[in-house]
Write a protein that holds these residues in place. Structure first.
Motif, mmCIF file in Angstrom:
data_model
loop_
_atom_site.group_PDB
_atom_site.id
_atom_site.type_symbol
_atom_site.label_atom_id
_atom_site.label_comp_id
_atom_site.label_asym_id
_atom_site.label_seq_id
_atom_site.Cartn_x
_atom_site.Cartn_y
_atom_site.Cartn_z
ATOM 1 N N VAL A 226 56.828 -12.240 39.701
ATOM 2 C CA VAL A 226 57.146 -13.647 39.501
ATOM 3 C C VAL A 226 55.955 -14.532 39.892
ATOM 4 O O VAL A 226 55.711 -15.575 39.297
ATOM 5 N N GLU A 227 55.164 -14.080 40.866
ATOM 6 C CA GLU A 227 53.989 -14.859 41.276
ATOM 7 C C GLU A 227 53.003 -14.978 40.112
ATOM 8 O O GLU A 227 52.482 -16.062 39.830
ATOM 9 N N ASP A 228 52.765 -13.845 39.431
ATOM 10 C CA ASP A 228 51.845 -13.880 38.285
ATOM 11 C C ASP A 228 52.388 -14.790 37.190
ATOM 12 O O ASP A 228 51.651 -15.506 36.531
ATOM 13 N N MET A 229 53.717 -14.747 37.027
ATOM 14 C CA MET A 229 54.300 -15.568 35.987
ATOM 15 C C MET A 229 54.129 -17.044 36.320
ATOM 16 O O MET A 229 53.799 -17.851 35.461
ATOM 17 N N ARG A 230 54.322 -17.403 37.580
ATOM 18 C CA ARG A 230 54.164 -18.799 37.980
ATOM 19 C C ARG A 230 52.739 -19.273 37.784
ATOM 20 O O ARG A 230 52.500 -20.439 37.487
ATOM 21 N N GLU A 231 51.790 -18.360 37.975
ATOM 22 C CA GLU A 231 50.396 -18.765 37.795
ATOM 23 C C GLU A 231 49.933 -18.576 36.355
ATOM 24 O O GLU A 231 48.738 -18.673 36.067
ATOM 25 N N MET A 232 50.919 -18.289 35.473
ATOM 26 C CA MET A 232 50.626 -18.138 34.042
ATOM 27 C C MET A 232 49.647 -16.998 33.779
ATOM 28 O O MET A 232 48.871 -17.052 32.839
ATOM 29 N N LYS A 233 49.661 -16.011 34.666
ATOM 30 C CA LYS A 233 48.744 -14.886 34.477
ATOM 31 C C LYS A 233 49.414 -13.843 33.600
ATOM 32 O O LYS A 233 49.830 -12.791 34.089
ATOM 33 N N ALA A 234 49.538 -14.133 32.324
ATOM 34 C CA ALA A 234 50.165 -13.181 31.418
ATOM 35 C C ALA A 234 49.085 -12.447 30.639
ATOM 36 O O ALA A 234 48.120 -13.052 30.180
ATOM 37 N N ALA A 235 49.261 -11.129 30.510
ATOM 38 C CA ALA A 235 48.265 -10.340 29.792
ATOM 39 C C ALA A 235 48.565 -10.325 28.293
ATOM 40 O O ALA A 235 47.662 -10.346 27.470
ATOM 41 N N HIS A 236 49.849 -10.304 27.960
ATOM 42 C CA HIS A 236 50.231 -10.161 26.559
ATOM 43 C C HIS A 236 50.343 -11.540 25.880
ATOM 44 O O HIS A 236 50.901 -12.462 26.471
ATOM 45 N N PRO A 237 49.826 -11.665 24.660
ATOM 46 C CA PRO A 237 49.885 -12.972 23.994
ATOM 47 C C PRO A 237 51.301 -13.498 23.815
ATOM 48 O O PRO A 237 51.541 -14.708 23.897
ATOM 49 N N TYR A 238 52.277 -12.580 23.609
ATOM 50 C CA TYR A 238 53.655 -13.038 23.425
ATOM 51 C C TYR A 238 54.186 -13.688 24.708
ATOM 52 O O TYR A 238 54.878 -14.692 24.661
ATOM 53 N N ARG B 257 62.425 -24.598 38.535
ATOM 54 C CA ARG B 257 61.118 -24.813 37.911
ATOM 55 C C ARG B 257 60.160 -23.693 38.254
ATOM 56 O O ARG B 257 60.084 -23.257 39.388
ATOM 57 N N LEU B 258 59.436 -23.267 37.227
ATOM 58 C CA LEU B 258 58.474 -22.186 37.421
ATOM 59 C C LEU B 258 57.333 -22.628 38.320
ATOM 60 O O LEU B 258 56.838 -21.870 39.144
ATOM 61 N N ASP B 259 56.905 -23.886 38.161
ATOM 62 C CA ASP B 259 55.721 -24.347 38.895
ATOM 63 C C ASP B 259 56.053 -24.805 40.309
ATOM 64 O O ASP B 259 55.140 -25.026 41.104
ATOM 65 N N ALA B 260 57.343 -24.971 40.623
ATOM 66 C CA ALA B 260 57.691 -25.423 41.967
ATOM 67 C C ALA B 260 58.855 -24.594 42.494
ATOM 68 O O ALA B 260 60.000 -25.022 42.467
#
Lengths: 258, 284
Positions: A226-238, B257-260
């Motif tokens: 979930v941490e990676d997701m919050r930081e938008m660290k996604a590897a896959h384009p989808y 919220r994803l960011d918070a």
């Protein structure tokens, strides 16, 4: 120890030219006490994984195990259903319209051979934040949020260790969603439950789960924390596309850069 | 001049326990803009949309001090004239295409029927127009879709077909009641872009009814927030996150919220006093 294991899970419907492969080679595990999320668009196969586990999808191959005990075929033992329970999306459709809350819960308790029904029902209603006054109501006398609380109480009745949540709040208003999500967080802590949750809403899954699998057209394209997701660290384009879309509407003028 | 002007709109239903007011004195105007109406289920937002088209069935009643479409009074209009307004001047897109399309009629025939009813055009012209409209909502293979039945379409396709059907008569106002909540996010963006384009290019007025605050904040120009049949607050859509009414704040804060990230979500505490407040006017 992992509570749930899926290895190379394939699920399909129909055969011959009509065969639809709903899930293709899904592999992941959920440790005891963890909360794992499956996200994806409709038709991506996320709910089908839950349905295959509880025996609602007949045709599957691969390996599924609960507490290291593999499941086979589509018949599940009573002990399985005592341990693994499910909460469905639509609280309007998942409760019998002619049964009171009391009847719904009493039946579940009886099925699983749990005694002391009187006190258990009262305790269950308290656990899900409904007072004893709701005990003899029919579903039509309850709001959507209250119905979902009853569905959760029913799932809790046999004292399971795993609860499968299939879009538990997508039919509810946001303020009610907040109440139900808080309840689910509290219950998991109080009863050391393991959650496997399906949702199309990334913010909801982000709030509830520690690890998230992103599905597209039956395949898991990425499993991330979930941490990676919050930081938008996604590897896959989808995944990136889903995250982008979850941030809201981007008009055409912005695409054009005008 | 605004396209639509509504003053003190009330929708009442008699029940065994007396009158139930679903909409209580709502006032707003609509220009060539995207006007969002947000609120929870039961807040009266859909009833407001339906009341404008006089789609409230008796014994339900619609009353207003003023309900005008470009200066023409909608309330005193005969049912026959109203038929001409519906679909031609004001169209409505509902949440679920499954329940809005005729299941036993080919899609092409449904669109052609609407167009010919309102314009009296020839079959050939109506057919050409239908195909053009389906292309406008990004349907790749309009000829095939024209021949198809609704059940052969996916949810996203169905919703775009509904929009094509509602726009074929080039209405001045489109009322969209949760048009995208049954759709996946990627399709949702496409559908919104189509409506956005119509507002910008054809000067249509759009009433966008939704429970999704984030979506409305990003998509609309102006927002009315409804609670218990009244407008509790109105603001520019991009200022929605600075809203001040405790109800609006409560709704915003209850969203995960994803960011918070937060341990617990805030739960909306409803104040009895909100029920006694007078409805804020959304007229401009």
């Amino acid at each position: 120890m992992s509570r749930l294991e899926f290895e190379g899970l394939n699920v399909w419907f129909g055969d011959g030219p009509d065969r639809v492969d709903a899930v293709k080679g899904a592999t992941f595990e959920v440790p005891s006490g963890a909360s794992f999320g499956l996200v994806g668009e409709s038709g991506s196969g996320k709910s089908t994984i839950l349905r295959a586990l509880v025996g609602l999808a007949r045709h599957w191959s691969g390996r599924m195990a609960v507490a290291e005990a593999p499941v086979t075929g589509f018949k599940r033992s009573k002990a399985f259903y005592k341990d693994v329970q499910m909460v469905f999306q639509d609280p309007y459709a998942s409760l019998h319209p002619r049964q009171t809350v009391d009847a719904v819960l009493a039946e579940t308790l009886k099925l699983h051979g749990i005694g002391d029904v009187e006190n258990r029902i009262e305790q269950l209603l308290l656990d899900v934040g409904l007072g004893p006054k709701f005990r003899f109501r029919y579903p039509h006398q309850l709001s959507g949020g209250q119905r979902q609380r009853v569905a959760i109480a029913r799932a809790l009745a046999p004292e399971p260790s795993v609860i499968l949540l299939d879009e538990p709040t997508s039919a509810l208003d946001v303020s009610v969603q907040a109440e139900v999500l808080n309840l689910l967080v509290d219950l998991r802590k109080a009863h050391q439950l393991t959650y496997l949750m399906v949702s199309h809403d990334l913010a909801v899954v982000g709030h509830m789960c520690e690890r998230i699998a992103v599905m597209q057209a039956g395949e898991i394209v990425e499993i991330m924390s979930v941490e990676d997701m919050r930081e938008m660290k996604a590897a896959h384009p989808y995944t990136r596309q889903l995250l982008q879309a979850s941030l809201g509407y981007v008009g055409e003028e912005m695409h054009g850069g005008a | 001049m605004s396209l639509l002007d509504v003053e003190n709109l009330r929708v009442t239903f008699p029940t065994r326990r007396g009158e139930f007011e679903a909409v209580r004195g709502v006032s707003f105007s609509l220009g060539q803009e995207r006007l969002g109406i947000v609120g929870e289920s039961g807040s009266g937002k859909s009833m407001t949309g339906r009341a404008i088209l006089r789609l409230i069935r008796p014994p339900g009643r619609v009353e207003a001090d003023r309900m005008e479409l470009e200066g023409r009074d909608l309330l005193s209009m005969s049912e026959r004239d109203m038929q001409r307004v519906r679909g031609q001047q004001i169209s409505m897109v509902m949440q679920d295409p499954k329940f809005s399309l005729n299941p036993v009629m080919r899609i092409g025939a449904q669109i052609i029927e609407i167009y010919r009813f309102h314009t009296g055009a020839s079959k050939r012209a109506a057919r050409a127009k239908a195909i053009e409209m389906l292309e406008a909502v990004s349907i790749r293979d309009p000829e095939r879709v024209m021949r198809a039945y609704p059940h052969e379409m996916s949810g996203g396709m169905g919703q775009r077909i509904m929009i094509a059907m509602m726009l074929v008569t080039e209405p001045k106002i489109l009322i969209a009641d949760e048009p995208t909540s049954a759709l996946d996010v990627s399709v949702q963006t496409q559908v919104l872009q189509i409506m956005d384009k119509l507002v910008r290019e054809r000067g249509m007025g759009l009433i966008f009814i939704s429970h999704d605050l984030n979506l409305v904040a990003q998509f609309c120009d102006r927002v009315l927030i409804m609670y218990a049949g009244k407008i509790v607050e109105t603001c520019a859509a991009d200022k929605l996150h600075e809203a001040t009414h405790p109800y609006t704040r409560g709704l915003l804060n209850s969203l995960p919220r994803l960011d918070a990230p937060r341990e617990r979500l805030e739960v909306l505490v409803r104040d009895e006093a909100w029920l006694g407040e007078t409805s804020v006017s959304g007229r401009q």
